[in-house]
Enzyme design. Structure first.
Site, mmCIF file in Angstrom:
data_model
loop_
_atom_site.group_PDB
_atom_site.id
_atom_site.type_symbol
_atom_site.label_atom_id
_atom_site.label_comp_id
_atom_site.label_asym_id
_atom_site.label_seq_id
_atom_site.Cartn_x
_atom_site.Cartn_y
_atom_site.Cartn_z
ATOM 1 N N GLY A 1 0.854 -1.196 0.000
ATOM 2 C CA GLY A 1 0.000 0.000 0.000
ATOM 3 C C GLY A 1 0.882 1.236 0.000
ATOM 4 C CB VAL A 2 0.063 4.801 0.690
ATOM 5 C CG1 VAL A 2 0.805 6.117 0.704
ATOM 6 C CG2 VAL A 2 -1.142 4.878 -0.220
ATOM 7 C CD GLU B 1 -0.909 -6.113 -1.199
ATOM 8 O OE1 GLU B 1 -0.349 -5.167 -0.625
ATOM 9 O OE2 GLU B 1 -2.029 -6.553 -0.842
ATOM 10 N N GLY C 1 -1.959 -2.007 6.990
ATOM 11 C CA GLY C 1 -3.155 -1.225 7.304
ATOM 12 C C GLY C 1 -3.136 -0.756 8.737
ATOM 13 N NE ARG C 2 -2.126 4.558 10.902
ATOM 14 C CZ ARG C 2 -1.140 4.586 11.805
ATOM 15 N NH1 ARG C 2 -0.019 3.915 11.581
ATOM 16 N NH2 ARG C 2 -1.264 5.284 12.913
ATOM 17 C CG ASP D 1 -6.478 8.003 10.175
ATOM 18 O OD1 ASP D 1 -6.901 8.609 9.170
ATOM 19 O OD2 ASP D 1 -5.299 7.590 10.274
ATOM 20 C CG HIS E 1 5.761 26.267 -23.240
ATOM 21 N ND1 HIS E 1 5.677 24.893 -23.408
ATOM 22 C CD2 HIS E 1 6.906 26.663 -23.838
ATOM 23 C CE1 HIS E 1 6.732 24.481 -24.101
ATOM 24 N NE2 HIS E 1 7.503 25.535 -24.378
HETATM 25 C C1 LIG Z 1 3.972 6.318 7.367
HETATM 26 C C2 LIG Z 1 2.699 7.070 7.086
HETATM 27 C C3 LIG Z 1 2.670 7.993 6.063
HETATM 28 C C4 LIG Z 1 1.507 8.698 5.801
HETATM 29 N N1 LIG Z 1 1.515 9.599 4.780
HETATM 30 C C5 LIG Z 1 0.394 10.291 4.501
HETATM 31 C C6 LIG Z 1 0.391 11.259 3.469
HETATM 32 O O1 LIG Z 1 1.404 11.498 2.815
HETATM 33 N N2 LIG Z 1 -0.753 11.950 3.244
HETATM 34 C C7 LIG Z 1 -1.898 11.719 3.964
HETATM 35 O O2 LIG Z 1 -2.918 12.350 3.703
HETATM 36 N N3 LIG Z 1 -1.931 10.806 4.942
HETATM 37 C C8 LIG Z 1 -0.808 10.091 5.235
HETATM 38 N N4 LIG Z 1 -0.821 9.199 6.272
HETATM 39 C C9 LIG Z 1 -2.085 9.019 7.027
HETATM 40 C C10 LIG Z 1 -2.262 10.156 8.039
HETATM 41 O O3 LIG Z 1 -1.153 10.178 8.910
HETATM 42 C C11 LIG Z 1 -3.544 9.962 8.841
HETATM 43 O O4 LIG Z 1 -4.635 9.802 7.952
HETATM 44 C C12 LIG Z 1 -3.805 11.168 9.729
HETATM 45 O O5 LIG Z 1 -2.754 11.349 10.638
HETATM 46 C C13 LIG Z 1 -5.121 11.000 10.509
HETATM 47 O O6 LIG Z 1 -5.325 12.122 11.296
HETATM 48 P P1 LIG Z 1 -6.178 12.059 12.652
HETATM 49 O O7 LIG Z 1 -6.170 13.449 13.183
HETATM 50 O O8 LIG Z 1 -7.468 11.406 12.399
HETATM 51 O O9 LIG Z 1 -5.379 11.075 13.623
HETATM 52 P P2 LIG Z 1 -3.881 11.033 14.134
HETATM 53 O O10 LIG Z 1 -2.969 11.766 13.230
HETATM 54 O O11 LIG Z 1 -3.585 9.596 14.394
HETATM 55 O O12 LIG Z 1 -3.897 11.837 15.496
HETATM 56 C C14 LIG Z 1 -4.561 11.400 16.618
HETATM 57 C C15 LIG Z 1 -3.884 12.006 17.841
HETATM 58 O O13 LIG Z 1 -4.699 11.769 18.978
HETATM 59 C C16 LIG Z 1 -3.885 11.290 20.044
HETATM 60 N N5 LIG Z 1 -4.759 10.537 20.940
HETATM 61 C C17 LIG Z 1 -5.357 9.342 20.738
HETATM 62 N N6 LIG Z 1 -6.162 9.025 21.770
HETATM 63 C C18 LIG Z 1 -6.060 10.041 22.647
HETATM 64 C C19 LIG Z 1 -6.672 10.312 23.891
HETATM 65 N N7 LIG Z 1 -7.578 9.485 24.413
HETATM 66 N N8 LIG Z 1 -6.330 11.450 24.534
HETATM 67 C C20 LIG Z 1 -5.423 12.329 23.999
HETATM 68 N N9 LIG Z 1 -4.840 12.128 22.811
HETATM 69 C C21 LIG Z 1 -5.170 11.001 22.140
HETATM 70 C C22 LIG Z 1 -2.839 10.456 19.344
HETATM 71 O O14 LIG Z 1 -1.719 10.209 20.169
HETATM 72 C C23 LIG Z 1 -2.531 11.379 18.164
HETATM 73 O O15 LIG Z 1 -1.628 12.380 18.531
HETATM 74 C C24 LIG Z 1 0.335 8.486 6.573
HETATM 75 C C25 LIG Z 1 0.367 7.572 7.625
HETATM 76 C C26 LIG Z 1 1.529 6.865 7.894
HETATM 77 C C27 LIG Z 1 1.532 5.913 9.034
#
Ligand SMILES: Cc1cc2nc3c(=O)[nH]c(=O)nc-3n(C[C@H](O)[C@H](O)[C@H](O)COP(=O)(O)OP(=O)(O)OC[C@H]3O[C@@H](n4cnc5c(N)ncnc54)[C@H](O)[C@@H]3O)c2cc1C
Length: 475
Positions: free
Chosen positions: A192-193, A213, A281-282, A322, A454
């Site tokens: 995947g990505v 994969e 996956g996550r 997410d 261009h």
């Molecule tokens: C290696 C990798 C590369 C990626 N590259 C890209 C990319 O290039 N472009 C893209 O669009 N997406 C990319 N992603 C996906 C992207 O990181 C996620 O989709 C995005 O971070 C989701 O954002 P979010 O705010 O939902 O959650 P998150 O970024 O996961 O943030 C959630 C936060 O909440 C905190 N938290 C959780 N539970 C609690 C709690 N109870 N109390 C307090 N804090 C808490 C966590 O510690 C975290 O800091 C990538 C992911 C990975 C793993």
């Protein structure tokens, strides 16, 4: 107990911190709780994206691409590099600095927007009349009262059922971004990505990389022509990719990790790696959120259940990013955060899943928006396609990067653009034109009639649009 907040956001990733900023802009008294901690115990808001996702992966992709260019591509430009050397420690330190700059930037934005930031773990602790009590555990414990709550707790990596992550040889995304020296043999489970980006980083730095994969198709979500081109180009770079793989055993040796699998033909295969990155996956992260205690409904896969507007099963509790259904992308999380804040303020926030761009930051980059050709065929939609290769684009030739193409799919009857697919240099930037076009309901003819600078890579977009009508000018 302190005064109640209008909104408490749990989670300070791209979904949570952007939601908090938009809430504050709309005049709501806002708090954001995030538990991510960097070295020295300092808060590190920004979530997966900033700390172990989008930002550090792009930093390493850039560094490793620079290294590869210096070693292989510069000679073509008449630039001779003698004594090229790699300092992985310095490369990692630069990446950490980029991450820290982003953490600090978010802390600054909290201050600028008068958002109360709590560094710690947030959990539902029951009701206070119509409001919600949120407990913060951490260095400075607190109990907050919130009229409304946004859950933005993100996701965490999924481990192989056969073996847990050990931060040494079996690595998740955080481990994959922190390998201290180039492994000789790197295994990556999942094409995947994340698997492809991490595999690309370490291959460019000298590792021999094998990607395994499970699915029979490579990049099944992408347009088939793009996936085919990508597989050909990755193979040429030396990235060994096997699809249709069924992993049967993973065993830790003294200094390596042995993987056994059956291949697409059902034949037993085995290999040993110095490191194994697992990117299959996550899963949504609701750890310690107190969801059960307050009756916050999760769906059968553990995501916080939401309706089309991100409302959860609880009154005045919303969830974004997410931790809810939909693509796991930072910009999707951000858009949901803005839309929820605006809905809370009585406005009409909206996220159109059909115009969310997808990007893979490999070389060449891959990006798309809207429907693929196979989706249109399956849905029985009559369409016309135009495709223009970067090999016929002057800017791409000057760049020395002519791989890939732009492809535009448009409705056969109305010419409305239904999908845009790019594989090639700066696809991540070029796709924005496709997104804008689709958001405005543009036809291919609209793009074809727009004056593009261009020489620019964007001219390939114009040519592909002309191609929909069979009248490309430069091919
Ligand atoms: C290696 C990798 C590369 C990626 N590259 C890209 C990319 O290039 N472009 C893209 O669009 N997406 C990319 N992603 C996906 C992207 O990181 C996620 O989709 C995005 O971070 C989701 O954002 P979010 O705010 O939902 O959650 P998150 O970024 O996961 O943030 C959630 C936060 O909440 C905190 N938290 C959780 N539970 C609690 C709690 N109870 N109390 C307090 N804090 C808490 C966590 O510690 C975290 O800091 C990538 C992911 C990975 C793993």
């Amino acid at each position: 107990m302190a005064d109640p907040f209008d909104v408490v956001v749990i989670g300070g990733g791209p979904g949570g911190y952007i939601a908090a900023i938009r809430c504050a802009q709309l005049g709501m008294k806002t708090a954001c709780i995030d538990d991510w901690t960097r070295a020295g115990g300092k808060p590190a808001p920004g979530g997966t994206c900033t700390n172990v996702g989008c930002i550090p992966s792009k930093a390493l992709l850039q560094s490793s691409e620079n290294y590869e260019h210096a070693g292989h591509a510069f000679a073509d430009h008449g630039i001779e590099v003698k004594g090229l050397a790699l300092d992985v420690k310095k490369m990692q330190a630069r990446k950490d600095k980029v991450v820290a700059q982003n953490n600090d930037g978010i802390l600054y934005l909290f201050k600028k927007n008068r958002i109360a930031f709590f560094h710690g773990h947030g959990a539902f602790a029951g009701r206070d009349g119509d409001a919600w009590k949120i407990r913060v555990d951490g260095a400075s414990p607190a109990e907050l009262v919130a009229a409304r709550v946004i859950v933005a707790t993100g996701s965490k990596p999924r481990a192989l059922p056969l073996i847990p992550f050990d931060d040494d040889r079996v690595l998740d995304n955080a481990g994959a971004l922190a390998i201290p020296a180039v492994p000789k043999r790197l295994g990556v489970v999942g094409a995947g990505v994340i698997g492809l980006e991490m595999g690309s980083v370490w291959r460019r730095l000298g590792a021999s990389v094998t990607v395994l994969e499970a699915l029979p198709a490579f990049l099944g979500a992408a347009d088939e022509a793009v996936a085919k081109e990508a597989r050909k180009l990755f193979a040429r770079q030396g990235l060994a990719i096997e699809t249709g793989v069924n992993i049967t055993a993973v065993t830790l040796g003294k200094a390596d990790v042995a993987v056994a699998w059956t291949d697409a033909a059902g034949k037993a295969q085995a290999a040993s790696f110095d490191k194994l990155i697992v990117a299959i996956g996550r899963v949504p992260n609701t750890d310690g959120l107190g969801a059960e205690a307050v009756g916050l409904a999760l769906d059968e896969r553990g995501f916080v259940a939401v309706d089309g507007e991100c409302r959860t099963s609880l009154p005045n509790v919303w969830a974004i990013g997410d931790v809810v259904r939909g693509p796991m992308l930072a910009h999707k999380a951000e858009e949901e955060g803005v839309a929820v804040a605006e809905r809370m303020a009585g406005q009409h926030g909206h996220v159109d899943f059909n115009t969310i761009p997808w990007v893979i930051y490999t070389s060449p980059e891959i990006a798309w928006v809207g429907q693929t050709e196979q989706q249109l065929k399956a849905a029985g939609v009559a369409y016309r396609a135009g495709s223009f290769p970067f090999s016929a684009n002057g800017r791409a030739r000057a760049l020395g990067d002519t791989s890939g193409f732009v492809k535009i799919l448009a409705d056969a009857a109305t010419d409305r653009i239904l999908g845009v697919h790019v594989i090639g240099p700066f696809a991540s930037e070029l796709i924005s034109e496709g997104v804008v076009a689709m958001e405005f309901g543009a036809s291919a003819e609209d793009i074809a009639r727009i004056c593009h600078a261009h020489p620019s890579l964007a001219e390939a977009m114009k040519e592909a649009a002309l191609g929909v009508d069979g009248r490309m000018l430069n091919l």
